[in-house]
Design an enzyme around this catalytic site. Structure first.
Site, mmCIF file in Angstrom:
data_model
loop_
_atom_site.group_PDB
_atom_site.id
_atom_site.type_symbol
_atom_site.label_atom_id
_atom_site.label_comp_id
_atom_site.label_asym_id
_atom_site.label_seq_id
_atom_site.Cartn_x
_atom_site.Cartn_y
_atom_site.Cartn_z
ATOM 1 N N TYR A 177 -99.971 24.051 -56.666
ATOM 2 C CA TYR A 177 -101.366 24.149 -56.223
ATOM 3 C C TYR A 177 -101.815 22.811 -55.628
ATOM 4 C CZ TYR A 177 -106.511 24.327 -57.141
ATOM 5 O OH TYR A 177 -107.876 24.265 -57.069
ATOM 6 N N LYS B 175 -102.798 21.936 -51.733
ATOM 7 C CA LYS B 175 -104.098 21.348 -51.381
ATOM 8 C C LYS B 175 -103.873 20.048 -50.599
ATOM 9 C CE LYS B 175 -107.226 24.109 -53.418
ATOM 10 N NZ LYS B 175 -108.284 24.817 -52.689
ATOM 11 N N SER C 275 -108.759 19.401 -54.874
ATOM 12 C CA SER C 275 -108.803 19.322 -56.331
ATOM 13 C C SER C 275 -108.235 18.025 -56.873
ATOM 14 C CB SER C 275 -107.995 20.494 -56.884
ATOM 15 O OG SER C 275 -107.771 20.330 -58.252
HETATM 16 N N1 LIG Z 1 -111.529 21.036 -60.389
HETATM 17 C C1 LIG Z 1 -110.876 21.634 -59.438
HETATM 18 O O1 LIG Z 1 -109.806 21.238 -59.124
HETATM 19 C C2 LIG Z 1 -111.461 22.787 -58.817
HETATM 20 C C3 LIG Z 1 -112.348 23.440 -59.582
HETATM 21 C C4 LIG Z 1 -112.912 24.519 -59.040
HETATM 22 C C5 LIG Z 1 -112.620 24.917 -57.767
HETATM 23 N N2 LIG Z 1 -111.736 24.271 -57.011
HETATM 24 C C6 LIG Z 1 -111.496 24.792 -55.676
HETATM 25 O O2 LIG Z 1 -112.746 25.277 -55.222
HETATM 26 C C7 LIG Z 1 -112.605 26.527 -54.557
HETATM 27 C C8 LIG Z 1 -113.436 27.606 -55.208
HETATM 28 O O3 LIG Z 1 -113.090 27.689 -56.576
HETATM 29 P P1 LIG Z 1 -113.727 28.741 -57.595
HETATM 30 O O4 LIG Z 1 -113.805 28.079 -58.911
HETATM 31 O O5 LIG Z 1 -114.937 29.356 -57.000
HETATM 32 O O6 LIG Z 1 -112.522 29.783 -57.671
HETATM 33 P P2 LIG Z 1 -112.570 31.375 -57.751
HETATM 34 O O7 LIG Z 1 -111.195 31.813 -58.143
HETATM 35 O O8 LIG Z 1 -113.711 31.824 -58.580
HETATM 36 O O9 LIG Z 1 -112.854 31.804 -56.260
HETATM 37 C C9 LIG Z 1 -111.872 31.852 -55.283
HETATM 38 C C10 LIG Z 1 -112.097 33.101 -54.466
HETATM 39 O O10 LIG Z 1 -111.111 33.172 -53.452
HETATM 40 C C11 LIG Z 1 -110.799 34.525 -53.270
HETATM 41 N N3 LIG Z 1 -109.494 34.684 -52.631
HETATM 42 C C12 LIG Z 1 -108.273 34.375 -53.141
HETATM 43 N N4 LIG Z 1 -107.314 34.737 -52.286
HETATM 44 C C13 LIG Z 1 -107.922 35.267 -51.205
HETATM 45 C C14 LIG Z 1 -107.452 35.835 -49.988
HETATM 46 N N5 LIG Z 1 -106.140 35.902 -49.727
HETATM 47 N N6 LIG Z 1 -108.353 36.302 -49.094
HETATM 48 C C15 LIG Z 1 -109.681 36.225 -49.360
HETATM 49 N N7 LIG Z 1 -110.187 35.724 -50.501
HETATM 50 C C16 LIG Z 1 -109.306 35.239 -51.414
HETATM 51 C C17 LIG Z 1 -110.796 35.100 -54.673
HETATM 52 O O11 LIG Z 1 -110.938 36.533 -54.617
HETATM 53 C C18 LIG Z 1 -111.968 34.387 -55.306
HETATM 54 O O12 LIG Z 1 -113.153 35.147 -55.223
HETATM 55 C C19 LIG Z 1 -111.132 26.804 -54.563
HETATM 56 O O13 LIG Z 1 -110.591 26.366 -53.327
HETATM 57 C C20 LIG Z 1 -110.582 25.985 -55.677
HETATM 58 O O14 LIG Z 1 -109.242 25.637 -55.455
HETATM 59 C C21 LIG Z 1 -111.155 23.196 -57.520
#
Ligand SMILES: NC(=O)c1ccc[n+]([C@@H]2O[C@H](COP(=O)([O-])OP(=O)(O)OC[C@H]3O[C@@H](n4cnc5c(N)ncnc54)[C@H](O)[C@@H]3O)[C@@H](O)[C@H]2O)c1
Ligand SMILES: NC(=O)c1ccc[n+]([C@@H]2O[C@H](COP(=O)([O-])OP(=O)(O)OC[C@H]3O[C@@H](n4cnc5c(N)ncnc54)[C@H](O)[C@@H]3O)[C@@H](O)[C@H]2O)c1
Lengths: 320, 320
Positions: free
Chosen positions: A148, A152, A124
């Site tokens: 966070y 990361k 991120s």
């Molecule tokens: N701009 C940014 O910085 C940014 C934006 C979006 C996403 N991201 C990263 O991209 C990835 C996906 O993001 P997203 O927007 O789809 O988030 P999201 O929260 O919609 O999805 C994350 C998923 O991980 C699952 N999860 C959490 N803990 C868990 C565990 N212990 N076991 C199994 N599953 C677990 C949650 O249930 C959720 O469905 C993440 O790693 C997030 O950090 C970064």
């Protein structure tokens, strides 16, 4: 081609699954198998010729991913994470899910001999912070100012070291702020960035809490998924000495975002945005870097959105 | 003032202990108590008015440091580490000692409410790597190319995050290559950098395996210990948004090192250095950065050696 996805029930996970099934192939190989993992069973629509397993498991439980790794997936998308506000509120939870589970996944790849498996993790823009230059490049240090981002950044180092040692073939993509997210406004400081477009486009009111000259570094959900897919085909050699870098977002001011809204949906839509400054949100969002050179990502063929208008039109196209 | 030191039996640990007992105070407060920790009981000479405990324990054993932390030390020097070649040879050992033990120490501080304890950890120039600029500054990214450097970089992020959250008052100093080390040559790629001075000064032969125009970034053991002591008095506010930075070494070419040898000990001493190029050593040492701006360290009052001749003379002075 067998693909495993953690966090497959999440926002990006669900879009990635849909896109992969739609394409039917990844990096030139037909997709034969998909293993989807999340806390609750990730929803998925069956597809002819693809064996799909949908598993409910907590990836931070030791050994939880063993059944997945035993099957030797060719590509693993590691998207499961605790988001920034939750990781800030609960240090132990963030460390367990954002860092320990990544480490366990790397150890699992090592234990199962998955040295040729391409592991793609989402990092991120929140990993950056502190006293940043006006324009960031691929050698700008990560000085995260939230747990966070720290988790990361630590995971990036570990993915890089395990890749350097030949234990896995890792790649970490740092994501810009994603707009336009569908759904409702949430507690994230960046929530307004989607709200001020999405709500007016849906005929509803929205509040803009920041000055209009504030700049953001953004990427559409569609382009992020494109990047995740493109990442599967980038060779380890091309990644050279570090396996993590920033994806090419585009820099837009809030004024430019609102102008795109007006162009696409008229003065009427624009009038639905009320300006109510919130210094707390301005302080958080204003500290995020908004300008990057993105040299590595471009050299490796990752693509940015053309302009903000394209992002708005893509959102409208999907909604239709 | 109660000071605890991990790795107190090591090269720097022993020098630090001697220096602290010699000074009798740290940051203006009289030293009343010293707790020394290492795998084997750290040797120490008793001193009037200072309660000294010398403990043999493995800091990577869960809870091992509890008895130390319960006593609420005001300053902790965390010097225990597995060195780079050992960490490269054994990933698990390096992760356990260089990373997990650091994390356990931070967790111990959190559990014992040591939010005001100054924790000073030694990191390394080895945390830098990859495609570096000609001159590095405080915003140059850490792209370590060895597991030791990765483990140090991860520990830095954790010390910073725990400090930002107010759980401890951390400081991480990245050390340059330390010359002149006493003792015998060892397997480290940098061993020659001490050898080509130490051996001729002792009337013995030494081998120089690198071209004389190769540059190194070095600091004398005395200056490193000065920096560890100075670090105890730097305020958390002054450390601003990131708790880790490079110490100010000096940039010297091998030719300059040999010229200092000649100035101090004559042509006879210089003639004891044989030039036998070893491309393997040149490749490793040549990849280490040798030029830094060191702005943060200087602003915070950390001092470099004056020149290489001073380093040679300090070594001769100590030997006498
Ligand atoms: N701009 C940014 O910085 C940014 C934006 C979006 C996403 N991201 C990263 O991209 C990835 C996906 O993001 P997203 O927007 O789809 O988030 P999201 O929260 O919609 O999805 C994350 C998923 O991980 C699952 N999860 C959490 N803990 C868990 C565990 N212990 N076991 C199994 N599953 C677990 C949650 O249930 C959720 O469905 C993440 O790693 C997030 O950090 C970064
Ligand atoms: N230029 C550099 O990069 C550089 C140079 C020197 C030191 N350093 C760092 O400075 C610190 C001190 O270095 P040094 O030269 O004195 O090294 P050293 O090897 O002489 O001392 C390290 C000590 O840690 C102890 N130790 C190792 N594992 C332990 C464990 N599990 N439990 C308890 N004790 C343990 C060892 O027994 C040893 O006495 C280290 O953290 C090192 O990484 C960096």
């Amino acid at each position: 081609m067998h693909i495993a996805i953690t966090g497959a029930a999440g926002f990006l996970g669900q879009r990635l699954v849909a896109q992969l099934l739609d394409r039917g192939e990844l990096d030139g190989d037909a997709i034969r198998r998909l293993t989807l993992v999340d806390q609750a069973e990730p929803p998925v629509v069956a597809k002819e010729g693809v064996e799909i397993r949908s598993l409910a498991l907590d990836i931070s439980t030791p050994g939880a991913l063993d059944p997945v790794l035993e099957a030797g997936p060719d590509v693993i998308y590691h998207l499961a994470a605790v988001v920034s506000s939750a990781a800030e509120a609960d240090l132990d939870l963030g460390m367990r899910v954002n860092f320990d589970a990544t480490r366990a996944l790397l150890e699992g790849c090592r234990a199962h001999g998955l040295s040729r498996t391409r592991l793609i993790m989402a990092s991120s823009v929140a990993a950056y912070g502190g006293e940043l230059p006006a324009v960031l490049d691929d050698m700008t240090a990560l000085h995260p100012q939230n747990s966070y981002g720290a988790q990361k950044a630590m995971s990036e180092l570990l993915v890089n070291d395990y890749s350097r040692r030949g234990l896995v073939d890792g790649l970490v993509l740092r994501l810009p702020t994603i707009v336009i997210r569908p759904g409702r406004p949430n507690a994230a400081a960046s929530s307004f960035a989607s709200s001020i477009l999405r709500e007016p486009l849906n005929g509803e009111e929205a509040i803009c809490p920041v000055p209009t000259d504030l700049e953001l570094f953004v990427m559409s959900p569609g382009r992020v998924v494109d990047a995740l897919i493109h990442g599967a085909g980038v060779s380890g050699e091309a990644l050279r000495t570090f396996r993590a870098f920033m994806l090419p977002g585009i820099t837009v001011s809030v004024a430019e975002m609102l102008e795109a809204l007006r162009e696409v949906a008229g003065d009427e839509a624009l009038a639905r945005v009320r300006h109510e400054p919130d210094p707390r949100i301005e302080a958080i969002v204003g500290s995020w870097p908004a300008r990057f050179t993105n040299e590595r990502a471009r050299q490796l063929g990752f693509k940015n959105d053309k302009d903000f208008r394209e992002i708005v039109e893509a959102f409208l196209g999907e909604r239709a």
